[in-house]
Design an enzyme around this catalytic site. Structure first.
Site, PDB file in Angstrom:
ATOM      1  N   HIS A  65     -12.704 -43.671  11.645  1.00 56.22           N
ATOM      2  CA  HIS A  65     -11.385 -43.551  12.285  1.00 56.22           C
ATOM      3  C   HIS A  65     -11.240 -42.134  12.863  1.00 56.22           C
ATOM      4  O   HIS A  65     -11.675 -41.159  12.252  1.00 56.22           O
ATOM      5  CB  HIS A  65     -10.278 -43.840  11.259  1.00 56.22           C
ATOM      6  CG  HIS A  65      -8.942 -44.026  11.893  1.00 56.22           C
ATOM      7  ND1 HIS A  65      -8.208 -42.968  12.378  1.00 56.22           N
ATOM      8  CD2 HIS A  65      -8.220 -45.138  12.151  1.00 56.22           C
ATOM      9  CE1 HIS A  65      -7.078 -43.440  12.905  1.00 56.22           C
ATOM     10  NE2 HIS A  65      -7.067 -44.756  12.778  1.00 56.22           N
TER      11      HIS A  65
ATOM     12  N   GLU B 212     -10.091 -47.261  19.859  1.00 53.44           N
ATOM     13  CA  GLU B 212      -8.799 -46.631  19.609  1.00 53.44           C
ATOM     14  C   GLU B 212      -8.697 -45.305  20.371  1.00 53.44           C
ATOM     15  O   GLU B 212      -9.162 -44.264  19.873  1.00 53.44           O
ATOM     16  CB  GLU B 212      -8.629 -46.353  18.116  1.00 53.44           C
ATOM     17  CG  GLU B 212      -8.639 -47.586  17.257  1.00 53.44           C
ATOM     18  CD  GLU B 212      -7.844 -47.376  15.976  1.00 53.44           C
ATOM     19  OE1 GLU B 212      -6.904 -48.145  15.745  1.00 53.44           O
ATOM     20  OE2 GLU B 212      -8.149 -46.417  15.248  1.00 53.44           O
TER      21      GLU B 212
HETATM   22  P1  PGA Z   1      -1.005 -46.918  15.283  1.00 53.89           P
HETATM   23  O1  PGA Z   1      -2.345 -46.581  14.457  1.00 53.89           O
HETATM   24  O2  PGA Z   1      -0.876 -48.408  15.320  1.00 53.89           O
HETATM   25  O3  PGA Z   1       0.102 -46.257  14.486  1.00 53.89           O
HETATM   26  O4  PGA Z   1      -1.152 -46.322  16.617  1.00 53.89           O
HETATM   27  C1  PGA Z   1      -3.513 -47.313  14.727  1.00 53.89           C
HETATM   28  C2  PGA Z   1      -4.653 -46.718  13.952  1.00 53.89           C
HETATM   29  O5  PGA Z   1      -4.701 -45.501  13.765  1.00 53.89           O
HETATM   30  O6  PGA Z   1      -5.549 -47.442  13.494  1.00 53.89           O
END
Ligand code: PGA
Length: 227
Positions: free
Chosen positions: A100, A149
């Site tokens: 992540h 992401e």
């Molecule tokens: P968010 O986080 O939905 O608050 O943007 C997603 C993530 O970090 O996996």
């Protein structure tokens, strides 16, 4: 298979998790159309902070809902104070979020660490969900679930445009047998934009997953896509 993953990050406590589980499970239990797709066409994974994994797993025991770790150690085991290894986590999880961007940034996780974590997952039969920020992050061959992401979309309420996500999918060269998830301010109001492209297999959800009702609406929308 589609995926919806709740990433609670370092938030919630015993009390709020109990209340979340009570609300969420009481709504979902009575929704037969959702229940019929869970584990068949839609995999639902809850990733609580590590100290609550056992509690969440036990609370969900009667339901087709999986648990996942938010991370695991890159060490196999040993004198590494504070680490939670895959060998330990495997008792409670079937999945683990790996790489992540918050861990890459704040915990200084390197590509080598990420590779080691994936290897630990493999050894202990945990399915890694590899997060990538852009085309510069490596996608390892044996990974079958990838979450794109973009950092500017995470936790900001500024979700990326569906076209941009599809464009990135092409650049990432995602294999046919690899599930491609999107994460970054995904919520119950915007997931259909991605789903209707037919190119996104699910979502990694932070903020919206903290609210059991919002998260249920996301599950509901995804289950309808399957119906
Ligand atoms: P968010 O986080 O939905 O608050 O943007 C997603 C993530 O970090 O996996």
């Amino acid at each position: 298979m589609k995926y919806l993953i709740a990433n609670w990050k370092a938030q919630m406590n015993q009390e709020s998790i109990t209340s979340w589980l009570n609300k969420f499970t009481s709504i979902i239990r009575t929704d037969t159309s959702v229940m019929s797709v869970l584990d068949q066409k839609l995999t639902l994974i809850i990733c609580p902070p590590a100290p609550y994994l056992e509690f969440v797993k036990n609370s969900l025991k009667q339901l087709p809902i999986k648990t996942g770790a938010q991370s695991i150690s890159h060490y196999p085991e040993g004198k590494y104070t504070g680490e939670v290894t895959a060998k330990m986590a495997k008792e409670f999880v079937s999945y683990a979020i790996i790489g992540h961007s918050e861990r890459r940034r704040y915990l200084h996780e390197t590509n080598e660490d990420i590779q080691d974590k994936i290897e630990q997952c493999r050894i202990h039969h945990i399915e890694p969900v590899l997060c990538v920020r852009n085309e510069d992050d490596t996608i390892y061959d044996d990974v079958t679930i990838v979450a794109y992401e973009p950092v500017e979309a995470i936790g900001t309420g500024q979700n990326a445009e569906a076209e941009e996500v599809i464009e990135m999918k092409k650049q990432l060269n995602i294999g046919r047998n690899t599930a491609f998830l999107y994460g970054g301010s995904a919520d119950e109001t915007n997931i259909e934009d991605y789903l209707k492209t037919g190119e996104v297999d699910g979502f990694l959800v932070g903020t919206a997953s903290l609210d059991p009702e919002k998260f249920y609406l996301m599950v509901k929308k995804m289950s309808k896509e399957q119906g």
